[in-house]
Scaffold this motif. Structure first.
Motif, PDB file in Angstrom:
ATOM      1  N   GLU A 128       0.821  -1.198   0.000  1.00  9.50           N
ATOM      2  CA  GLU A 128       0.000   0.000   0.000  1.00  9.50           C
ATOM      3  C   GLU A 128       0.858   1.252   0.000  1.00  9.50           C
ATOM      4  O   GLU A 128       0.422   2.315   0.398  1.00  9.50           O
ATOM      5  N   GLN A 129       2.108   1.130  -0.475  1.00 13.61           N
ATOM      6  CA  GLN A 129       3.027   2.241  -0.369  1.00 13.61           C
ATOM      7  C   GLN A 129       2.852   3.283  -1.454  1.00 13.61           C
ATOM      8  O   GLN A 129       3.503   4.296  -1.445  1.00 13.61           O
ATOM      9  N   ASP A 134       8.331  -4.731  -0.864  1.00 11.87           N
ATOM     10  CA  ASP A 134       9.222  -4.153   0.135  1.00 11.87           C
ATOM     11  C   ASP A 134       8.467  -4.072   1.460  1.00 11.87           C
ATOM     12  O   ASP A 134       7.381  -4.648   1.602  1.00 11.87           O
ATOM     13  N   ASP A 135       9.019  -3.353   2.448  1.00  9.80           N
ATOM     14  CA  ASP A 135       8.399  -3.341   3.777  1.00  9.80           C
ATOM     15  C   ASP A 135       7.552  -2.110   4.034  1.00  9.80           C
ATOM     16  O   ASP A 135       7.182  -1.834   5.181  1.00  9.80           O
ATOM     17  N   VAL A 136       7.226  -1.356   2.988  1.00 12.47           N
ATOM     18  CA  VAL A 136       6.385  -0.177   3.158  1.00 12.47           C
ATOM     19  C   VAL A 136       4.928  -0.603   3.115  1.00 12.47           C
ATOM     20  O   VAL A 136       4.498  -1.273   2.179  1.00 12.47           O
ATOM     21  N   GLY A 137       4.167  -0.223   4.117  1.00  7.70           N
ATOM     22  CA  GLY A 137       2.770  -0.620   4.196  1.00  7.70           C
ATOM     23  C   GLY A 137       2.563  -1.713   5.219  1.00  7.70           C
ATOM     24  O   GLY A 137       3.506  -2.283   5.785  1.00  7.70           O
ATOM     25  N   ALA A 138       1.295  -2.032   5.459  1.00 10.65           N
ATOM     26  CA  ALA A 138       0.939  -3.045   6.456  1.00 10.65           C
ATOM     27  C   ALA A 138       1.326  -4.433   5.970  1.00 10.65           C
ATOM     28  O   ALA A 138       1.153  -4.771   4.799  1.00 10.65           O
ATOM     29  N   ASP A 139       1.808  -5.254   6.892  1.00 13.72           N
ATOM     30  CA  ASP A 139       2.250  -6.603   6.542  1.00 13.72           C
ATOM     31  C   ASP A 139       1.135  -7.410   5.883  1.00 13.72           C
ATOM     32  O   ASP A 139       1.345  -8.051   4.846  1.00 13.72           O
ATOM     33  N   LEU A 179      -1.982  -8.569  -1.197  1.00 10.62           N
ATOM     34  CA  LEU A 179      -1.850  -8.015  -2.542  1.00 10.62           C
ATOM     35  C   LEU A 179      -0.858  -8.818  -3.372  1.00 10.62           C
ATOM     36  O   LEU A 179      -1.086  -9.099  -4.556  1.00 10.62           O
ATOM     37  N   SER A 180       0.259  -9.209  -2.766  1.00 14.05           N
ATOM     38  CA  SER A 180       1.248  -9.988  -3.514  1.00 14.05           C
ATOM     39  C   SER A 180       0.689 -11.352  -3.915  1.00 14.05           C
ATOM     40  O   SER A 180       1.013 -11.885  -4.981  1.00 14.05           O
ATOM     41  N   GLU A 223       6.422  -9.096   2.217  1.00 13.57           N
ATOM     42  CA  GLU A 223       7.747  -8.562   2.534  1.00 13.57           C
ATOM     43  C   GLU A 223       8.614  -9.553   3.301  1.00 13.57           C
ATOM     44  O   GLU A 223       9.685  -9.185   3.816  1.00 13.57           O
ATOM     45  N   THR A 224       8.202 -10.820   3.360  1.00 14.43           N
ATOM     46  CA  THR A 224       8.852 -11.773   4.257  1.00 14.43           C
ATOM     47  C   THR A 224      10.198 -12.274   3.757  1.00 14.43           C
ATOM     48  O   THR A 224      10.984 -12.809   4.544  1.00 14.43           O
TER      49      THR A 224
END
Length: 396
Positions: free
Chosen positions: A50-51, A331-336, A342-343, A372-373
């Protein structure tokens, strides 16, 4: 006048000069209003979660490696001869989010003039406060296979230039002539490549809007270089020696045209070309893929993803025994949780696209979203985040 005329011939990137200081705030305010009317565009490849940053205006591209947006909401996008495939290994990436407003970007080298980071519509840009020349530093010489993507916006009748060689004005430090790429956005929207020995190749493009961001993309493979603007391949040079150096020089001249709201660069991405997909899968069992793009917060694949998907589809057709898992990474931007969801949907969309468009047996393909894991690089730098927003193909 003669100097300006020569600059127009050798210029690469249509960007404009800024207004006097006493008019700047008023003009910036009007630009900000138009910016807020635009639709957001997704950042990166399969991920980004959601970045996605607010897009500057309707019809723009937002972020390095992203999509040429339609001129109007819902309008189809025409990609003419668009075979651009972004490099996988990021050499430089910048979107100015880590710079302070009012400062010159720390990771660029100021050569001449004046520029500053400005925030417009919730997004940051490098703004040319006057004629501006800067260098993009690279950690290694530009490789034989490379891609360059610069997202910028400009007023009408404005000019700029880009040199890939280390010396100024298209020359190496040893004095050898090199090439300049140019884009013009005045009465003729024309872009192309010029060499110091008077050879050139260029073409027109459509869809340019003043003060709306869009991408110029270069793709080099040895002496073969292609250039794309707004989804159109405008230059196709099979035997031009464009030069390779450890920096890329960008020159943004100001035009001084009344009402000109200035030149803004939103993002820069330089990447090295990757190996053949099948060779990489055979050697390593997996390969990262850049350039598969989606609408913001959606699993709808954007049309400029077609060249990358074509490569995957052709590989699957040519190797009937090949089975793949399509992995989506962010990447790590946004909620996990949002990144993971989304991915997952986007990886499934890529799988379905390959089944429907290329007739691949669905039993040969699996999909999985990992969010983002499993980062490929630290998320502490723009280059790292770019690497992490990716699709990976895993051999089964």
């Amino acid at each position: 006048m003669n100097h300006r005329f020569r600059a127009a011939i050798f210029a690469l990137v249509a960007l404009g000069a800024v207004l006097p200081v006493d008019q700047a705030h008023a003009q910036l305010g009007r630009l900000r209003d138009r910016v807020r009317q635009g639709a957001d565009q997704v950042r990166g490849a399969i991920g980004g979660g959601e970045q996605a940053a607010p897009a500057p205006a309707q019809g723009q591209e937002a972020g390095a490696g992203q999509a040429d947006a339609p001129a109007e909401p819902g309008a189809p996008v025409a990609f003419v001869n668009f075979d651009f495939v972004p490099g996988e290994r990021v050499l430089f990436a910048e979107d100015f989010t880590r710079d302070n407003v009012g400062d010159f970007p720390r990771r660029l080298e100021l050569l001449e003039g004046n520029g500053e980071v400005a925030e417009v519509g919730g997004r940051r840009y490098l703004r040319a406060a006057e004629d501006l020349k800067f260098a993009i530093p690279l950690t290694e010489a530009l490789p034989e296979r490379f891609t360059l993507e610069i997202e910028y916006m400009a007023a009408e009748a404005s000019l700029a230039e880009i040199y890939l060689a280390e010396g100024e004005h298209g020359y190496d430090r040893d004095g050898k002539a090199r090439a300049t790429f140019h884009v013009g956005t005045n009465f003729r929207t024309v872009a192309g490549l010029n060499t110091q020995d008077s050879r050139s190749t260029q073409g027109g493009f459509q869809g340019y809007q003043p003060n709306v961001p869009f991408f110029v993309r270069l793709m080099g493979d040895g002496r073969y270089t292609k250039m794309y603007v707004l989804g159109t391949r405008v230059a196709n040079a099979p035997n031009f020696d464009v030069g390779r150096g450890r920096q890329i020089v960008v020159n943004i001249p100001g035009s001084g045209v009344a009402g000109n709201e200035g030149a803004y660069i939103a993002s820069i991405r330089v990447a090295a070309g990757g190996r053949d997909l099948y060779d990489a899968l055979s050697a390593d069992g997996r390969v990262a893929v850049q350039g598969i793009l989606f609408d913001t917060g959606s699993d709808r694949i954007r049309p400029e993803s077609a060249p990358v998907l074509q490569r995957i589809g052709n590989m699957l057709r040519g190797h009937a025994d090949l089975r793949l898992k399509v992995e989506g990474h962010t990447d790590d931007v946004g909620a996990d949780d949002a990144n993971l969801s989304l991915s997952t949907r986007r990886a499934a969309a890529v799988r379905q696209y390959l089944v429907e468009r290329f007739g691949i047996d669905a039993a040969r393909l699996e999909s999985q979203g990992l969010g983002e894991t499993k980062p490929a690089a630290p998320n502490t730098t723009p280059e790292g985040r770019q690497q992490n927003r990716r699709v990976e193909l895993v051999r089964l």
